[in-house]
Design a protein around this motif. Structure first.
Motif, PDB file in Angstrom:
ATOM      1  N   ASP A 152      31.462  41.705  47.161  1.00  0.00           N
ATOM      2  CA  ASP A 152      31.620  40.198  46.816  1.00  0.00           C
ATOM      3  C   ASP A 152      32.648  40.099  45.800  1.00  0.00           C
ATOM      4  OD1 ASP A 152      29.534  39.331  48.341  1.00  0.00           O
ATOM      5  OD2 ASP A 152      27.866  39.860  47.036  1.00  0.00           O
ATOM      6  N   ASN A 153      33.218  41.345  45.232  1.00  0.00           N
ATOM      7  CA  ASN A 153      34.165  41.325  44.336  1.00  0.00           C
ATOM      8  C   ASN A 153      35.418  40.823  44.891  1.00  0.00           C
ATOM      9  OD1 ASN A 153      32.687  42.416  42.478  1.00  0.00           O
ATOM     10  ND2 ASN A 153      33.255  44.598  42.709  1.00  0.00           N
ATOM     11  N   ILE A 154      35.617  40.861  46.298  1.00  0.00           N
ATOM     12  CA  ILE A 154      36.793  40.457  46.883  1.00  0.00           C
ATOM     13  C   ILE A 154      36.696  38.941  47.248  1.00  0.00           C
ATOM     14  CG2 ILE A 154      37.253  42.887  47.592  1.00  0.00           C
ATOM     15  CD1 ILE A 154      36.657  41.648  50.661  1.00  0.00           C
ATOM     16  N   THR A 155      35.926  38.511  47.098  1.00  0.00           N
ATOM     17  CA  THR A 155      35.749  36.801  47.762  1.00  0.00           C
ATOM     18  C   THR A 155      36.848  36.048  46.970  1.00  0.00           C
ATOM     19  OG1 THR A 155      33.569  37.079  48.029  1.00  0.00           O
ATOM     20  CG2 THR A 155      34.301  35.124  47.845  1.00  0.00           C
ATOM     21  N   GLY A 156      37.609  35.361  47.485  1.00  0.00           N
ATOM     22  CA  GLY A 156      38.758  34.664  46.961  1.00  0.00           C
ATOM     23  C   GLY A 156      39.960  35.394  46.250  1.00  0.00           C
ATOM     24  N   GLN A 203      34.087  38.728  56.319  1.00  0.00           N
ATOM     25  CA  GLN A 203      32.970  38.060  55.895  1.00  0.00           C
ATOM     26  C   GLN A 203      32.824  37.889  54.278  1.00  0.00           C
ATOM     27  OE1 GLN A 203      29.444  40.769  56.120  1.00  0.00           O
ATOM     28  NE2 GLN A 203      30.993  42.235  56.912  1.00  0.00           N
ATOM     29  N   TYR A 204      33.519  38.778  53.867  1.00  0.00           N
ATOM     30  CA  TYR A 204      33.644  38.282  52.209  1.00  0.00           C
ATOM     31  C   TYR A 204      34.726  37.241  51.802  1.00  0.00           C
ATOM     32  CZ  TYR A 204      30.800  42.489  52.614  1.00  0.00           C
ATOM     33  OH  TYR A 204      29.890  43.343  52.900  1.00  0.00           O
ATOM     34  N   LYS A 205      35.264  36.603  52.734  1.00  0.00           N
ATOM     35  CA  LYS A 205      36.484  35.811  52.551  1.00  0.00           C
ATOM     36  C   LYS A 205      37.544  35.949  51.379  1.00  0.00           C
ATOM     37  CE  LYS A 205      33.803  32.259  54.959  1.00  0.00           C
ATOM     38  NZ  LYS A 205      33.521  33.227  55.999  1.00  0.00           N
ATOM     39  N   ASP A 262      47.641  36.043  40.634  1.00  0.00           N
ATOM     40  CA  ASP A 262      46.590  35.906  39.104  1.00  0.00           C
ATOM     41  C   ASP A 262      46.048  37.443  39.035  1.00  0.00           C
ATOM     42  OD1 ASP A 262      45.324  34.981  41.420  1.00  0.00           O
ATOM     43  OD2 ASP A 262      43.818  33.845  40.411  1.00  0.00           O
ATOM     44  N   HIS A 263      45.658  37.921  40.012  1.00  0.00           N
ATOM     45  CA  HIS A 263      44.684  39.144  40.122  1.00  0.00           C
ATOM     46  C   HIS A 263      44.831  39.794  41.327  1.00  0.00           C
ATOM     47  CE1 HIS A 263      41.113  41.276  38.437  1.00  0.00           C
ATOM     48  NE2 HIS A 263      41.170  41.563  39.667  1.00  0.00           N
ATOM     49  N   LEU A 264      44.765  41.029  41.432  1.00  0.00           N
ATOM     50  CA  LEU A 264      44.866  41.926  42.603  1.00  0.00           C
ATOM     51  C   LEU A 264      43.697  42.757  42.584  1.00  0.00           C
ATOM     52  CD1 LEU A 264      46.304  42.729  45.217  1.00  0.00           C
ATOM     53  CD2 LEU A 264      47.663  44.473  43.740  1.00  0.00           C
ATOM     54  N   VAL A 265      42.703  42.992  43.764  1.00  0.00           N
ATOM     55  CA  VAL A 265      41.819  43.715  43.807  1.00  0.00           C
ATOM     56  C   VAL A 265      42.660  45.208  44.708  1.00  0.00           C
ATOM     57  CG1 VAL A 265      39.614  44.663  44.665  1.00  0.00           C
ATOM     58  CG2 VAL A 265      40.121  42.318  43.633  1.00  0.00           C
ATOM     59  N   ALA A 266      42.730  46.516  44.398  1.00  0.00           N
ATOM     60  CA  ALA A 266      43.227  47.528  45.003  1.00  0.00           C
ATOM     61  C   ALA A 266      41.830  48.068  45.406  1.00  0.00           C
ATOM     62  CB  ALA A 266      43.997  48.217  44.022  1.00  0.00           C
TER      63      ALA A 266
END
Ligand code: PRP
Ligand code: MN
Ligand code: MG
Length: 200
Positions: free
Chosen positions: A101-105, A130-132, A38-42
C-alpha cells in the motif's frame, strides 16, 4: 575468485569497476528523470537485486547532495522467484515483504538484477497495478539477449549481455555465487547451447 568456485566459472564478463561506473551513470539518469518528483519509492526485487539496489541507492544518495537533483527516497523490498537450476519455471512466485500500500499514488522505481525472458518483470508489473502507483519505472543492471524473450524492455538498462547463464554481483545458480564481485559466465550450463539461446 574464491578457491571453492574456481572450477565452475569462466573469465570475467563484467568486472566490478565497470559495473560501478555504469551504476553511477544510471543513477544520474534516474535522478534527472525523477528530479522534479516529490517522492520516489525504490523497490528492490530480492534476492538478485540486492547488490545493484544497494550500490544504486548509494550513488543516488551522493547525487542528492547536489540540490538540483535532490529526490526524497523511501525503500521497499519484494521477493520474486522463478528459477530452479538454470531453467525458468512458468510459475513466478511473488512474496511480498512489506506492505505494498506504500506505493499507492507514488512514483516507483523497480530495481532488478537481470531481465532474461522478461516473465518475472511482466508478472511483477501486473501484480503492482492493483496498488495504483502513480508511475512505475524499471531499472535492470543486465538484459539478456535471448530468443525466449517476451519482448519486455526495462526503462534503464545497465548492460546487454549475450545469452549465457551468468552469476555474481548477487546473481545466483541455486543460491551459489551471489558473493562474487563481478559478473561471470558459468561452465557447462545447458542453456548456453540450448534452443532458447540463439542470439537475436
Ligand atoms: C532471476 C533474476 C530475475 C529473474 C529474471 O531471479 O534475479 O529476477 O530471474 O528471469 P526472467 O526474466 O526469465 O523472468 P530468480 O527467480 O532466480 O530469484 P532470485 O532473484 O532470488 O535469484
Ligand atoms: Mn530475481
Ligand atoms: Mg536466481
Amino acid at each position: 575468485i574464491p578457491k571453492h568456485y574456481e572450477d565452475d566459472l569462466e573469465d570475467i564478463m563484467i568486472p566490478s569497476g565497470l559495473i560501478d561506473d555504469r551504476v553511477e551513470r544510471l543513477a544520474r539518469n534516474i535522478c534527472q528523470d525523477f528530479g522534479h518528483a516529490d517522492h520516489l519509492v525504490a523497490l528492490c526485487v530480492l534476492k538478485g537485486g540486492y547488490k545493484f539496489f544497494a550500490d544504486l541507492l548509494d550513488k543516488i544518495k551522493q547525487l542528492n547532495r547536489n540540490i538540483e537533483h535532490s529526490v526524497p527516497i523511501s525503500i521497499d523490498f519484494i521477493r520474486v522467484k522463478s528459477y530452479v537450476d538454470d531453467q525458468t519455471s512458468d510459475e513466478v512466485q511473488i512474496l511480498g515483504v512489506d506492505n505494498l500500500d506504500n506505493i499507492t499514488g507514488k512514483n516507483v522505481l523497480i530495481v532488478e538484477d537481470i531481465v532474461d525472458t522478461g516473465k518475472t518483470m511482466e508478472r511483477l508489473l501486473k501484480h503492482l497495478e492493483q496498488y495504483k502507483p502513480k508511475r512505475v519505472r524499471v531499472t535492470s543492471l543486465l538484459v539478456k539477449r535471448t530468443k525466449g524473450s517476451t519482448g519486455y524492455r526495462p526503462d534503464y538498462i545497465g548492460f546487454e549481455i549475450p545469452c549465457r547463464f551468468v552469476v555474481g554481483y548477487a546473481l545466483d545458480y541455486n543460491e551459489h555465487f551471489r558473493d562474487l564481485g563481478g559478473v561471470r559466465g558459468t561452465r557447462d550450463r545447458e542453456q548456453d547451447g540450448g534452443d532458447s539461446c540463439h542470439l537475436i
